[in-house]
Every structure is written in structure tokens, then in C-alpha cells.
Design an enzyme around this catalytic site. Structure first.
Site, PDB file in Angstrom:
ATOM      1  N   ARG A  93       0.827  -1.212   0.000  1.00  0.00           N
ATOM      2  CA  ARG A  93       0.000   0.000   0.000  1.00  0.00           C
ATOM      3  C   ARG A  93       0.860   1.260   0.000  1.00  0.00           C
ATOM      4  O   ARG A  93       0.385   2.345   0.325  1.00  0.00           O
ATOM      5  CB  ARG A  93      -0.924   0.017   1.204  1.00  0.00           C
ATOM      6  CG  ARG A  93      -0.187  -0.096   2.524  1.00  0.00           C
ATOM      7  CD  ARG A  93      -1.068   0.313   3.649  1.00  0.00           C
ATOM      8  NE  ARG A  93      -0.564  -0.193   4.909  1.00  0.00           N
ATOM      9  CZ  ARG A  93      -1.116   0.071   6.057  1.00  0.00           C
ATOM     10  NH1 ARG A  93      -2.194   0.810   6.098  1.00  0.00           N
ATOM     11  NH2 ARG A  93      -0.615  -0.417   7.163  1.00  0.00           N
ATOM     12  N   LYS A 113       2.502   6.484   1.460  1.00  0.00           N
ATOM     13  CA  LYS A 113       1.817   5.363   2.113  1.00  0.00           C
ATOM     14  C   LYS A 113       0.313   5.523   1.905  1.00  0.00           C
ATOM     15  O   LYS A 113      -0.233   6.598   2.169  1.00  0.00           O
ATOM     16  CB  LYS A 113       2.157   5.363   3.611  1.00  0.00           C
ATOM     17  CG  LYS A 113       1.812   4.073   4.328  1.00  0.00           C
ATOM     18  CD  LYS A 113       2.523   4.012   5.663  1.00  0.00           C
ATOM     19  CE  LYS A 113       2.129   2.775   6.447  1.00  0.00           C
ATOM     20  NZ  LYS A 113       2.908   2.658   7.685  1.00  0.00           N
ATOM     21  N   GLY A 126      -4.894  -1.572  -0.362  1.00  0.00           N
ATOM     22  CA  GLY A 126      -3.809  -0.647  -0.729  1.00  0.00           C
ATOM     23  C   GLY A 126      -3.933   0.729  -0.103  1.00  0.00           C
ATOM     24  O   GLY A 126      -3.194   1.645  -0.457  1.00  0.00           O
ATOM     25  N   ARG A 176       6.159   9.867   3.412  1.00  0.00           N
ATOM     26  CA  ARG A 176       7.232   9.536   4.350  1.00  0.00           C
ATOM     27  C   ARG A 176       8.580   9.827   3.714  1.00  0.00           C
ATOM     28  O   ARG A 176       8.765   9.570   2.523  1.00  0.00           O
ATOM     29  CB  ARG A 176       7.106   8.049   4.691  1.00  0.00           C
ATOM     30  CG  ARG A 176       8.161   7.538   5.626  1.00  0.00           C
ATOM     31  CD  ARG A 176       7.695   6.264   6.298  1.00  0.00           C
ATOM     32  NE  ARG A 176       7.692   5.138   5.394  1.00  0.00           N
ATOM     33  CZ  ARG A 176       7.111   3.967   5.688  1.00  0.00           C
ATOM     34  NH1 ARG A 176       6.487   3.801   6.822  1.00  0.00           N
ATOM     35  NH2 ARG A 176       7.160   2.979   4.846  1.00  0.00           N
ATOM     36  N   ARG A 183      14.693  -2.693   3.968  1.00  0.00           N
ATOM     37  CA  ARG A 183      14.378  -3.359   5.240  1.00  0.00           C
ATOM     38  C   ARG A 183      15.217  -4.626   5.380  1.00  0.00           C
ATOM     39  O   ARG A 183      15.714  -5.147   4.374  1.00  0.00           O
ATOM     40  CB  ARG A 183      12.891  -3.766   5.243  1.00  0.00           C
ATOM     41  CG  ARG A 183      11.943  -2.634   4.933  1.00  0.00           C
ATOM     42  CD  ARG A 183      10.664  -3.135   4.253  1.00  0.00           C
ATOM     43  NE  ARG A 183       9.853  -2.023   3.785  1.00  0.00           N
ATOM     44  CZ  ARG A 183       8.778  -1.535   4.411  1.00  0.00           C
ATOM     45  NH1 ARG A 183       8.343  -2.119   5.501  1.00  0.00           N
ATOM     46  NH2 ARG A 183       8.128  -0.512   3.947  1.00  0.00           N
ATOM     47  N   ASP A 252      10.323  -7.189   8.529  1.00  0.00           N
ATOM     48  CA  ASP A 252       9.998  -6.277   7.420  1.00  0.00           C
ATOM     49  C   ASP A 252       9.749  -4.863   7.923  1.00  0.00           C
ATOM     50  O   ASP A 252       9.611  -3.944   7.124  1.00  0.00           O
ATOM     51  CB  ASP A 252       8.786  -6.787   6.633  1.00  0.00           C
ATOM     52  CG  ASP A 252       7.584  -7.026   7.517  1.00  0.00           C
ATOM     53  OD1 ASP A 252       7.705  -7.794   8.486  1.00  0.00           O
ATOM     54  OD2 ASP A 252       6.523  -6.430   7.264  1.00  0.00           O
ATOM     55  N   ASN A 253       9.699  -4.684   9.245  1.00  0.00           N
ATOM     56  CA  ASN A 253       9.544  -3.343   9.789  1.00  0.00           C
ATOM     57  C   ASN A 253      10.849  -2.833  10.404  1.00  0.00           C
ATOM     58  O   ASN A 253      10.844  -1.889  11.190  1.00  0.00           O
ATOM     59  CB  ASN A 253       8.422  -3.315  10.839  1.00  0.00           C
ATOM     60  CG  ASN A 253       7.055  -3.529  10.208  1.00  0.00           C
ATOM     61  OD1 ASN A 253       6.873  -3.288   9.017  1.00  0.00           O
ATOM     62  ND2 ASN A 253       6.106  -3.996  10.995  1.00  0.00           N
ATOM     63  N   ASP A 262       7.875   2.085   9.980  1.00  0.00           N
ATOM     64  CA  ASP A 262       6.552   1.478   9.860  1.00  0.00           C
ATOM     65  C   ASP A 262       5.785   1.527  11.174  1.00  0.00           C
ATOM     66  O   ASP A 262       5.575   0.519  11.837  1.00  0.00           O
ATOM     67  CB  ASP A 262       6.654   0.029   9.357  1.00  0.00           C
ATOM     68  CG  ASP A 262       6.230  -0.044   7.899  1.00  0.00           C
ATOM     69  OD1 ASP A 262       5.960   1.003   7.292  1.00  0.00           O
ATOM     70  OD2 ASP A 262       6.160  -1.166   7.359  1.00  0.00           O
TER      71      ASP A 262
END
Ligand code: AMP
Ligand code: MG
Length: 485
Positions: A93, A113, A126, A176, A183, A252-253, A262
Site C-alpha cells: 500500500r 503510504k 492498498g 514519508r 528493510r 519487514d519493519n 513502519d
């Protein structure tokens, strides 16, 4: 500069096509409203908000207009979610709209985002909602001013496009900024898909653009891991010293630059409860506040595993084994500074202080601020438990602490000067954010903008409303945040 005069550069698209999907944003539908803009963040890319055409900014944020030379893309990555590897992740997204070079020659990723579906949306819409976008916007700007490494947020636009969550909410986009959106999960994806060539390219890419000093290293992969470990240890040390609970520390964050990344169901501890779990969806408490250092280490082990084909087990293991010492050093330094004492010689004083906080579940942020201002009576009152009792030994601790300060500082004034610079009056506490969200959902963005201004100066009392410094109201104790936050 204005949006259409920014200098866009291409870095990520130099990587092979399998690293991303070129994708245009899906424009937000309906009526648009600019919720807030961070002038500090705009400065990072030399964007002059006075010169900037507002409608163009809104259209840009809403995915309706793009400057020339932009080639938006969704990145492919994977990651360990709640301990389990998920190969199917990627920007679902969010889109990297472009990379901007500022006057100083620094490059910033512009990531939108909530920009619509991509190849990795996995049946989801998304979109992002107003509530979570406000939380990330205010959270990241506040963390930055608290001295905690973080991605930044430039602005957010909301719309009348409905999106379904637990209820119908307003589709919103957030711009952002960070030097890199890479990541840990990017490396894991290449490792688990046996893409050794891709792995090498990514390591070289990250070193080239973000860690150029490592270019001549005999073992670049291990050297990169060491740098990421050092930054991540510092990051989590700051979180622990200020009471920040991330909520979803999946790999992944985790940013390769060691930034808070994130934002989801994050929270600052209102009362000192180390086992606090902010994320309602985390029923095992995997991401409890006091587990964050070991989770960050675990995540670094995942990264080390992914880098193994480019290095050797001994070198990777040696780097990973240095985490505890690195974390400990940073944590002691930050936490001891909050009390103005020596991080090693006087550490026992810090430990005893935290034990009191835990025993009484006090609002430790306020206790620390009162101590910093030399308001010892106020600190003692705040340290009391629910039955209005001070913990046994508190007055003795206060005396010993003051004796310690007398040895380290030349005057009371010097103590106050040093300590008020590291002990904030205000934090982006859940209840403050919630009030701003409620008003924004009713179409009034005044509180979001007021809080943005307040969080720019967390260490100064001047001009602050007393309510911003108050402890959380009782309704906030019941309030829960979930992954969709
Ligand atoms: P997050 O919980 O935001 O870290 O997201 C985890 C993964 O799910 C990422 O790959 C996201 O891009 C994806 N994701 C989260 N929310 C959505 C959404 N509303 N639509 C599409 N993908 C999403
Ligand atoms: Mg994520």
C-alpha cells in the site's frame, strides 16, 4: 524550491527489475483535505512551503499529479512476522514515488503510504486510514525531536473515499521521508529465493549509498551487518530509555539504517510497566516493551542468516555476539543521562530508580521531569502508588541521588540545565493522539497541527498547556491498538 523544481534522481531502478514493480499511484477519490504539513520535514528536501502551490501539493499527496522524472515503484521484500517467515510481502500500500537530491547533495526517498494496490497487496485495498496516518505523522515527528532515530513524515492528505476496516474510515495518504526504505526483509527475500546475485547487488547498493566507508572492507557483508547492528542497538536503547513500544517488530519493519520504521500500534509507556504489550493483536506478548532488545537481536540474527552466503559463519556470528555489549552501553548511557549520573559507577542508582517505578507503576516520564526540574516534592508525590504510598527506601534513594549529583555537577542550576534537556515534558501519548484523531475524523485538524507544534519542543515547558503534560486519563487504560492502527 517547489515540488516541480525538485531534483529527482534514480537509484533504486538501477537494481534489476525483479526488485520492484513500476506502479502509478491510484488517485484518492472524492474530496480532499490537507491535514497537516511538517515544515521541518519539508526543509530536508529544500521544499519551500511559502512558495509551494497548495493545490499542487494536495494533488501530489493524493496521487493525482506527479512531478516530471518520477517513476513510482513498489518494492519487493519478505520478512519474519511474529516469528514466522512470510515470502509474500512487499509494498502493498506504499510506493516509492521518487528519490530527491537536496542542495547538500543528500538523497531522500519520497514514499507515499496509502497509494493504492500493488502486486503485493494480497487481497487488501492498498489504502491507509486517517487514524493510522495521523499516528505515524505525529509519532515520527515527535520521535525525531526526542532524539530517537526515525523516518520522517512530510504531510498527509485525507479524502472522502471510504475504506472498510472495523468500521468505514477515510482513505488517507502520508508522505514519508527517509534516506532508505530498505528493510531487513529485502535481504531475507533474496536469501530465501536463492538469489545470490541479487543479494550481492543489494549489499553493494546499500554500501555505495549509505555506508561508503565500507567499500574497501575485505568482508563487506559482515561489515555491513556490524554497522546495522550498532545502529539498531542504539535505536532500541533509546526506545527502552524513553519508554517507546513499537508494537510490530517484524523483520519487514526493521530499517537497514536503524530508524524507527513502519509505525503501527506503537505507544509510549504511560506508567512504568516493563511487560506492557501495546498491540492488541499480539496475544503472546512477543513484542512486549521489555522484550524489544532481544527481539531486535533476533531480527539481526535473521539478517545475519540472510547475509551468510556472502561471508562466513564465524564472521557473522562474531558480529551478532556483540549485540548485548553494544545495547548495554547505549542503554546505560541514555538512561543514566536522564538521571545525570555515571553510566557505570552509579548504575545501581538507576536500577533502584527503575525498580521503584515498576513497584508503584508511576508515570515515570513525569517523575523524571520533576526530578530534572529539582521539584523533589512533586517527584515524590508522583512516585506514590495507587494507595498514595511512597515505596520503601525512596527518600534514602533521593538523598543518595542528590549526593551523587553534588559530586558530578558544580551547581543545582547546572543539574537542572542538563537534565531538562534530556527529560521531556511531553510525549505523543496515546490519549493525546486519540483526541487529535477524533477531531480530525470530524473534519477539524486544529489539534493535529497544535500537537505537531508541541512535539517540536518536547524538552521545553514554555507555552505548553498543562493538559499535554498530564498523565493518561483512565479511559486510555482501556484503549487498545491493533495491527490495523
Ligand atoms: P504492516 O502491518 O503495515 O507492516 O504491513 C505488513 C504488510 O502488509 C506489508 O507488506 C504491507 O504493504 C501490507 N499491507 C498492510 N496493509 C495493507 C493494505 N491496506 N493494503 C495492501 N497491503 C497492505
Ligand atoms: Mg510494515
Amino acid at each position: 524550491m517547489q515540488l516541480h523544481t525538485l531534483e529527482f534522481v534514480k537509484r533504486f531502478t538501477h537494481l534489476p527489475k525483479r526488485f520492484y514493480q513500476l506502479k502509478q499511484p491510484t488517485p484518492l477519490r472524492g474530496q480532499l483535505a490537507l491535514v497537516a504539513v511538517s515544515a521541518d520535514a519539508a526543509q530536508l528536501i529544500d521544499l519551500n512551503l511559502c512558495e509551494q502551490d497548495q493545490q499542487q501539493l494536495i494533488d501530489f499527496l493524493a496521487g493525482r499529479w506527479l512531478p516530471k522524472n518520477t517513476q513510482p515503484l513498489a518494492m519487493k521484500y519478505a520478512g519474519h512476522q511474529f516469528g514466522f517467515y512470510n515470502p509474500d510481502l512487499g509494498d502493498g500500500r506504499g510506493l516509492l514515488l521518487g528519490e530527491v537530491r537536496n542542495k547538500q547533495g543528500e538523497c531522500w526517498d519520497l514514499h507515499l503510504k496509502g497509494a493504492g494496490q500493488t502486486a503485493w497487496s494480497r487481497f487488501a485495498d492498498g489504502r491507509a486510514v486517517l487514524r493510522s496516518s495521523i499516528r505515524e505523522f505525529l509519532g515520527s515527528e515527535a520521535l525525531f525531536h526526542l532524539g530517537i532515530p526515525t523516518t520522517r513524515a512530510l504531510a498527509l492528505v485525507t479524502s472522502s473515499e471510504p475504506v472498510r476496516r472495523e468500521r468505514i474510515e477515510a482513505a488517507t495518504t502520508l508522505l514519508r521521508l527517509t534516506a532508505s526504505h530498505i528493510r531487513f526483509g529485502h535481504f531475507e527475500h533474496l536469501y530465501y529465493s536463492n538469489d545470490l546475485e541479487g543479494l550481492k547487488l543489494l549489499v553493494n547498493f546499500v554500501i555505495e549509498h549509505h555506508f561508503p566507508a565500507l567499500k574497501t572492507s575485505p568482508d563487506p557483508a559482515a561489515a555491513l551487518l556490524a554497522q546495522v547492528l550498532e545502529r539498531s542497538a542504539l535505536l532500541v536503547a533509546r526506545w527502552q530509555a524513553y519508554g517507546f513500544c513499537h508494537g510490530v517488530l517484524n523483520t519487514d519493519n526493521m530499517s537497514i539504517l536503524g530508524e524507527t520504521f513502519d509505525f503501527g500500534p506503537y505507544a509510549f509507556l504511560d506508567t512504568y510497566q516493563p511487560s506492557f504489550v501495546g498491540n492488541h493483536s499480539d496475544d503472546q506478548g512477543r513484542y512486549a516493551f521489555n522484550r524489544q532488545p532481544s527481539i531486535v537481536h533476533w531480527n539481526l540474527i535473521c539478517l545475519g542468516q540472510a547475509l551468510l552466503p556472502l561471508s562466513n559463519e564465524q564472521a557473522i556470528r562474531q558480529v551478532l555476539d556483540s549485540f548485548a555489549a553494544s545495547y548495554d552501553q547505549h542503554y546505560r548511557q541514555t538512561m543514566a543521562a536522564r538521571l545525570g549520573v555515571h553510566p557505570v559507577n552509579d548504575w545501581i542508582l538507576v536500577e533502584r530508580f527503575l525498580n521503584f517505578c515498576e513497584a508503584t507503576t508511576c508515570d515515570w516520564t513525569r517523575v523524571l521531569r520533576a526530578l530534572a526540574e529539582g521539584e523533589l516534592k512533586e517527584a515524590s508525590a508522583l512516585m506514590q502508588n495507587k494507595a498514595n504510598q511512597e515505596p520503601a527506601g525512596w527518600q534514602v534513594w533521593l538523598e543518595e541521588w542528590q549526593e551523587c549529583l553534588a559530586k558530578l555537577f558544580s551547581s543545582q542550576k547546572a543539574v537542572i540545565e542538563a537534565l531538562t534537556q534530556v527529560n521531556p515534558c511531553v510525549l505523543p501519548r496515546t490519549h493525546l493522539l486519540q483526541q487529535a484523531i477524533q477531531q480530525a475524523e470530524a473534519g477539524d485538524f486544529t489539534e493535529v497541527n497544535r500537537l505537531l507544534a508541541v512535539f517540536r519542543h518536547p524538552f521545553t515547558r514554555q507555552g505548553k498547556q498543562p493538559e499535554d503534560m498530564a498523565s493518561a486519563p483512565s479511559w486510555a487504560e482501556e484503549f487498545t491498538l491493533s495491527c490495523s492502527s
